[in-house]
Design a protein around this motif. Structure first.
Motif, PDB file in Angstrom:
ATOM      1  N   PRO A   1       0.962  -1.151   0.184  1.00 25.06           N
ATOM      2  CA  PRO A   1      -0.100  -0.033  -0.036  1.00 25.06           C
ATOM      3  C   PRO A   1       0.807   1.214  -0.230  1.00 25.06           C
ATOM      4  CG  PRO A   1       0.075  -0.951   2.349  1.00 25.06           C
ATOM      5  CD  PRO A   1       0.933  -1.987   1.188  1.00 25.06           C
ATOM      6  N   LYS A   2       0.336   2.448  -0.449  1.00 20.83           N
ATOM      7  CA  LYS A   2       0.924   3.585  -0.364  1.00 20.83           C
ATOM      8  C   LYS A   2       1.108   4.000   1.010  1.00 20.83           C
ATOM      9  CE  LYS A   2      -0.541   5.039  -4.989  1.00 20.83           C
ATOM     10  NZ  LYS A   2      -1.569   6.162  -5.489  1.00 20.83           N
ATOM     11  N   PHE A   3       2.325   4.874   1.243  1.00 21.03           N
ATOM     12  CA  PHE A   3       2.752   5.313   2.506  1.00 21.03           C
ATOM     13  C   PHE A   3       1.574   6.083   3.117  1.00 21.03           C
ATOM     14  CE2 PHE A   3       4.558   8.704   5.132  1.00 21.03           C
ATOM     15  CZ  PHE A   3       4.784   7.983   6.297  1.00 21.03           C
ATOM     16  N   GLU A   4       0.956   6.995   2.221  1.00 18.43           N
ATOM     17  CA  GLU A   4      -0.149   7.914   2.825  1.00 18.43           C
ATOM     18  C   GLU A   4      -1.430   7.329   3.174  1.00 18.43           C
ATOM     19  OE1 GLU A   4       0.381  10.922   3.559  1.00 18.43           O
ATOM     20  OE2 GLU A   4       2.422  10.824   2.771  1.00 18.43           O
ATOM     21  N   ASP A   5      -1.518   6.053   2.525  1.00 21.11           N
ATOM     22  CA  ASP A   5      -2.804   5.040   2.853  1.00 21.11           C
ATOM     23  C   ASP A   5      -2.629   4.600   4.335  1.00 21.11           C
ATOM     24  OD1 ASP A   5      -3.804   6.076   0.636  1.00 21.11           O
ATOM     25  OD2 ASP A   5      -3.266   4.454  -0.620  1.00 21.11           O
ATOM     26  N   VAL A   6      -1.302   4.360   4.618  1.00 15.68           N
ATOM     27  CA  VAL A   6      -1.163   3.459   5.920  1.00 15.68           C
ATOM     28  C   VAL A   6      -0.448   4.228   6.890  1.00 15.68           C
ATOM     29  CG1 VAL A   6      -1.325   1.238   4.813  1.00 15.68           C
ATOM     30  CG2 VAL A   6       0.767   2.460   4.762  1.00 15.68           C
ATOM     31  N   LYS A   7      -0.151   5.654   6.702  1.00 21.92           N
ATOM     32  CA  LYS A   7       0.630   6.559   7.650  1.00 21.92           C
ATOM     33  C   LYS A   7       0.219   6.385   8.993  1.00 21.92           C
ATOM     34  CE  LYS A   7       2.281  11.156   8.248  1.00 21.92           C
ATOM     35  NZ  LYS A   7       2.137  12.247   7.489  1.00 21.92           N
ATOM     36  N   GLU A   8      -1.249   6.825   9.003  1.00 24.10           N
ATOM     37  CA  GLU A   8      -2.030   6.910  10.222  1.00 24.10           C
ATOM     38  C   GLU A   8      -1.878   5.808  11.310  1.00 24.10           C
ATOM     39  OE1 GLU A   8      -3.440   9.435  13.080  1.00 24.10           O
ATOM     40  OE2 GLU A   8      -3.103  10.048  10.980  1.00 24.10           O
ATOM     41  N   ARG A   9      -2.333   4.589  10.467  1.00 24.19           N
ATOM     42  CA  ARG A   9      -2.456   3.379  11.120  1.00 24.19           C
ATOM     43  C   ARG A   9      -0.825   3.166  11.677  1.00 24.19           C
ATOM     44  NH1 ARG A   9      -3.288  -1.502   7.609  1.00 24.19           N
ATOM     45  NH2 ARG A   9      -4.534   0.370   6.435  1.00 24.19           N
ATOM     46  N   ILE A  10       0.190   3.242  10.944  1.00 19.91           N
ATOM     47  CA  ILE A  10       1.425   3.098  11.177  1.00 19.91           C
ATOM     48  C   ILE A  10       1.991   3.989  12.646  1.00 19.91           C
ATOM     49  CG2 ILE A  10       4.078   3.181  10.791  1.00 19.91           C
ATOM     50  CD1 ILE A  10       3.318   2.679   7.910  1.00 19.91           C
TER      51      ILE A  10
END
Length: 266
Positions: A234-243
């Motif tokens: 997945p793209k970083f921006e799509d999972v950034k918040e979860r990370i």
């Protein structure tokens, strides 16, 4: 009482439990929202409750503020009645107030600590790069036939070997979600199915099926692997918040463990 009023009431009841009944009253500072029997209900308390409701999606308007004022006044009336009745002197009540007060204090400490020790975008990016660098897992396109007994599963396997199409036999499956699609389960990553199914699926070669029935809690499966592909990261921006949330939880847990390690517990 509608659900929004109920949410305010719940928040106010926590305030009653943790502050209004606990110990001697601290003189109110700042503007007054109301006065009840000479006791000031501070406007700052209303502002706090309104801000909490707004954070949860409510609109900051006169209607909300009127409801907050009404509840705070009602709370003050109840608190005064409780003090007059000696409820604040009941041992069990005092213990509950002390526990709730300390619980709020501990949570507030952690909230402030998180604000002062945030996970940075750079740290989140580094964690993303680390995970992606380990290689994306495979995804499997499979189909199955689920039956009640091992004998039924072995009969189906024999018929597949004899040339009967898998999709045709899938009409006998006990899985209503896939039987009408020839048993197809769609693309899935490891962990999507029960462990026994996952293990058997990952051992198959593309185009092959299990020549032994696979037993799970649901029954006996005959599984066929149609295709394999590398999962797209997945793209970083799509999972950034979860990370960042996951990393923040880990940091908070490490901080708590550090405090526990320094504490003298007897």
């Amino acid at each position: 009482m509608n659900h929004r009023t109920g949410a305010i009431a719940a928040a106010l009841m926590m305030t009653v439990a943790t502050s209004a009944l606990a110990g001697a009253r601290v003189p109110a500072a700042g503007a007054a929202l109301a006065r009840v029997n000479g006791v000031t209900v501070p406007k700052a308390m209303a502002d706090l409750l309104v801000s909490e409701q707004v954070a949860q999606g409510a609109q900051d308007n006169e209607e909300l503020r009127a409801r907050v004022r009404d509840h705070l006044v009602r709370r003050e009336v109840l608190v005064q009645a409780a003090r007059k009745a000696g409820t604040d002197k009941v041992p069990a009540v005092k213990q509950r107030i002390a526990y709730a007060s300390d619980e709020l204090l501990a949570n507030a400490y952690l909230e402030r600590w998180v604000e002062q020790n945030p996970v940075s975008d750079a740290a989140a990016r580094a964690e993303y790069d680390r995970v992606v660098g380990q290689g994306a897992p495979n995804e499997y396109l499979s189909r199955h036939i689920l039956v009640d007994s091992e004998e039924q599963a072995r009969d189906i396997i024999a018929r597949i070997k004899a040339g009967t199409p898998f999709a045709e036999l899938a009409t006998q499956s006990n899985d209503p979600g896939s039987k009408e699609r020839g048993g197809e389960l769609g693309w899935a990553r490891p962990g999507s199915f029960v462990p026994e199914f996952d293990a058997a699926l990952q051992k198959l070669e593309k185009g092959h099926f299990t020549e032994e029935p696979v037993k799970t809690a649901y029954g006996y499966h005959v599984i066929q692997l149609d295709d394999v592909r590398t999962a797209e990261a997945p793209k970083f921006e799509d999972v950034k918040e979860r990370i960042m949330q996951s990393m923040q939880q880990a940091v908070v847990q490490k901080h708590i463990e550090s405090l526990m390690g320094k504490a003298k517990v007897q």
